[in-house]
Design an enzyme around this catalytic site. Structure first.
Site, PDB file in Angstrom:
ATOM      1  CE  LYS A  83      -4.044  -2.056   2.250  1.00 14.82           C
ATOM      2  NZ  LYS A  83      -5.028  -1.909   3.307  1.00 14.82           N
ATOM      3  CG  ASP A 123      -8.028   0.362   3.701  1.00  9.01           C
ATOM      4  OD1 ASP A 123      -8.809  -0.495   3.241  1.00  9.01           O
ATOM      5  OD2 ASP A 123      -6.793   0.199   3.745  1.00  9.01           O
TER       6      ASP A 123
HETATM    7  P1  NAP Z   1       1.292  -1.922   9.284  1.00  2.00           P
HETATM    8  O1  NAP Z   1       1.364  -0.632   8.531  1.00  2.00           O
HETATM    9  O2  NAP Z   1       2.333  -2.960   9.051  1.00  2.00           O
HETATM   10  O3  NAP Z   1       1.273  -1.552  10.868  1.00  2.00           O
HETATM   11  C1  NAP Z   1       1.315  -2.573  11.812  1.00  2.00           C
HETATM   12  C2  NAP Z   1       1.050  -2.005  13.193  1.00  2.00           C
HETATM   13  O4  NAP Z   1       1.066  -3.104  14.120  1.00  2.00           O
HETATM   14  C3  NAP Z   1       2.112  -1.027  13.688  1.00  2.00           C
HETATM   15  O5  NAP Z   1       1.493  -0.047  14.475  1.00  2.00           O
HETATM   16  C4  NAP Z   1       3.036  -1.930  14.548  1.00  2.00           C
HETATM   17  O6  NAP Z   1       3.691  -1.244  15.576  1.00  2.00           O
HETATM   18  C5  NAP Z   1       1.999  -2.842  15.161  1.00  2.00           C
HETATM   19  N1  NAP Z   1       2.556  -4.130  15.610  1.00  2.00           N
HETATM   20  C6  NAP Z   1       2.868  -5.208  14.838  1.00  2.00           C
HETATM   21  N2  NAP Z   1       3.334  -6.212  15.606  1.00  2.00           N
HETATM   22  C7  NAP Z   1       3.322  -5.752  16.890  1.00  2.00           C
HETATM   23  C8  NAP Z   1       3.693  -6.325  18.140  1.00  2.00           C
HETATM   24  N3  NAP Z   1       4.149  -7.586  18.220  1.00  2.00           N
HETATM   25  N4  NAP Z   1       3.545  -5.590  19.257  1.00  2.00           N
HETATM   26  C9  NAP Z   1       3.070  -4.316  19.185  1.00  2.00           C
HETATM   27  N5  NAP Z   1       2.708  -3.716  18.034  1.00  2.00           N
HETATM   28  C10 NAP Z   1       2.842  -4.424  16.887  1.00  2.00           C
HETATM   29  O7  NAP Z   1      -0.097  -2.642   9.038  1.00  2.00           O
HETATM   30  P2  NAP Z   1      -1.493  -2.000   8.582  1.00  2.00           P
HETATM   31  O8  NAP Z   1      -1.571  -1.960   7.109  1.00  2.00           O
HETATM   32  O9  NAP Z   1      -1.721  -0.753   9.368  1.00  2.00           O
HETATM   33  O10 NAP Z   1      -2.501  -3.143   9.069  1.00  2.00           O
HETATM   34  C11 NAP Z   1      -2.732  -3.410  10.433  1.00  2.00           C
HETATM   35  C12 NAP Z   1      -3.759  -4.523  10.557  1.00  2.00           C
HETATM   36  O11 NAP Z   1      -5.017  -4.071  10.031  1.00  2.00           O
HETATM   37  C13 NAP Z   1      -3.379  -5.758   9.757  1.00  2.00           C
HETATM   38  O12 NAP Z   1      -3.676  -6.893  10.524  1.00  2.00           O
HETATM   39  C14 NAP Z   1      -4.258  -5.672   8.522  1.00  2.00           C
HETATM   40  O13 NAP Z   1      -4.569  -6.952   7.996  1.00  2.00           O
HETATM   41  C15 NAP Z   1      -5.507  -5.009   9.097  1.00  2.00           C
HETATM   42  N6  NAP Z   1      -6.292  -4.291   8.079  1.00  2.00           N
HETATM   43  C16 NAP Z   1      -7.567  -4.694   7.884  1.00  2.00           C
HETATM   44  C17 NAP Z   1      -8.353  -4.034   6.946  1.00  2.00           C
HETATM   45  C18 NAP Z   1      -9.769  -4.482   6.736  1.00  2.00           C
HETATM   46  O14 NAP Z   1     -10.353  -4.183   5.687  1.00  2.00           O
HETATM   47  N7  NAP Z   1     -10.392  -5.152   7.696  1.00  2.00           N
HETATM   48  C19 NAP Z   1      -7.830  -2.956   6.211  1.00  2.00           C
HETATM   49  C20 NAP Z   1      -6.529  -2.551   6.468  1.00  2.00           C
HETATM   50  C21 NAP Z   1      -5.751  -3.228   7.405  1.00  2.00           C
HETATM   51  P3  NAP Z   1       5.132  -0.547  15.315  1.00  2.00           P
HETATM   52  O15 NAP Z   1       4.839   0.763  14.638  1.00  2.00           O
HETATM   53  O16 NAP Z   1       5.696  -0.403  16.667  1.00  2.00           O
HETATM   54  O17 NAP Z   1       5.900  -1.503  14.438  1.00  2.00           O
END
Ligand code: NAP
Length: 288
Positions: free
Chosen positions: A76, A113
């Site tokens: 993305k 989103d």
């Molecule tokens: P991203 O940009 O990779 O961000 C991941 C986030 O998770 C960051 O804030 C990261 O913290 C945190 N994180 C990951 N592992 C962690 C851990 N072990 N402990 C604490 N914090 C942790 O991902 P994203 O695109 O924002 O997506 C996040 C989630 O939303 C995903 O699971 C994705 O599948 C879901 N999502 C769903 C939809 C839907 O349509 N339902 C749409 C978009 C996203 P740090 O900054 O500290 O690394």
């Protein structure tokens, strides 16, 4: 056994999703159910695209005259960079593209989103968020959550993230929104949790089966909605403790549905049959 799409002819038009991995994606089920219901000679295909191949894969949208493609993890943010000055205001604000739309050979990056989450929250009765909101995470999903909550009227948004500097960068994206930045220890703050009307998990915590960090679930008010962007057949790590206390919970299936329906509209310029897409998604999640 692989399914056959009997209605696809030699003149069929193609949309799809680029991700890595992508085999788990539920978007093909939603979009193809919509095409089948509308009797369209169109098909939506998942493509596994490695990060290094994204520039070429985006050029292929033009070369192969696709209707458009969704971008999912990990593409993305990279997609937003590649499409540079061809971004919608929404994609620019979020710094991420989840839809590459082909309009007569011109590509444009958009992002559904935030609008998808906003529609999902409205459906859940959170049309006006008067109490503070806590968004856990600071990636693209969290950015969409901040924007959606602001549009729903939230005037106090707390971003809690493991990496504080990333949360600060996210807050700077929205200079007009009052956002406070905290670390994950804030989730143990009973007063903060007690005052919240909506707590959104926008991290990927729990996908690998790990427990969610400590959160004062028992301090939450009965009106508080716990919303997890993650969706799965089983209750997620974030929602399980809330459900055990009979608090209000919902997972990200509804956001997935609405962002997908909005993408369908952008790719096809046809009103999406949302209920058909919802049924296809719920069937895949074992909730039909
Ligand atoms: P991203 O940009 O990779 O961000 C991941 C986030 O998770 C960051 O804030 C990261 O913290 C945190 N994180 C990951 N592992 C962690 C851990 N072990 N402990 C604490 N914090 C942790 O991902 P994203 O695109 O924002 O997506 C996040 C989630 O939303 C995903 O699971 C994705 O599948 C879901 N999502 C769903 C939809 C839907 O349509 N339902 C749409 C978009 C996203 P740090 O900054 O500290 O690394």
């Amino acid at each position: 056994m692989d399914k056959c799409f009997a209605m696809v002819s030699g003149a069929a038009k193609v949309a799809g999703v680029y991700g890595d991995p992508v085999a788990h994606s539920l978007s093909p089920a939603m979009h193809n159910a919509a095409y089948a219901a509308l009797g369209c000679d169109r098909i939506y295909v998942p493509f596994r695209v490695a990060a290094s191949d994204l520039p070429e894969a985006i050029r292929a949208v033009q070369a192969l005259n696709f209707l458009g493609v969704n971008l999912t993890v990990p593409h993305k943010a990279h997609g937003a960079k590649l499409l540079g000055n061809r971004l919608s205001r929404e994609a620019l604000a979020l710094g991420a593209v989840n839809c590459v739309v082909n309009r007569r050979g011109e590509l444009r990056g958009d992002n559904t989103d935030a609008r998808g989450l906003e529609l999902a929250l409205r459906e859940l009765g959170a049309a006006s968020v008067s109490r503070p909101v806590i968004v856990i995470g600071a990636g693209g999903g969290a950015a969409a959550a901040v924007l959606a909550c602001y549009r729903l009227g939230a005037r106090r948004i707390v971003i809690a993230n493991r990496t504080r500097t990333r949360a600060q960068r996210l807050a700077k994206r929205f200079p007009r929104i009052r956002v406070e930045v905290r670390d994950l220890k804030a989730l143990r703050d009973r007063a903060l949790i007690a005052g919240a009307g909506l707590i959104i998990n926008a991290t990927s915590i729990g996908i690998d089966g790990k427990l969610f960090p400590e959160l004062a679930y028992d301090a939450a008010s009965a009106e508080c909605l716990f919303y997890d962007l993650i969706y799965s057949r089983e209750p997620t790590a974030f929602l399980k403790p809330a459900a055990a206390l009979s608090l209000r919970t919902a997972d990200g299936a509804s956001m997935l549905l609405h962002q997908g329906a909005l993408a369908f509209q952008l790719f096809n310029r046809i009103e999406p049959p949302v209920d058909v897409m919802r049924r296809a998604l719920m069937e895949k999640l074992g909730r039909a």
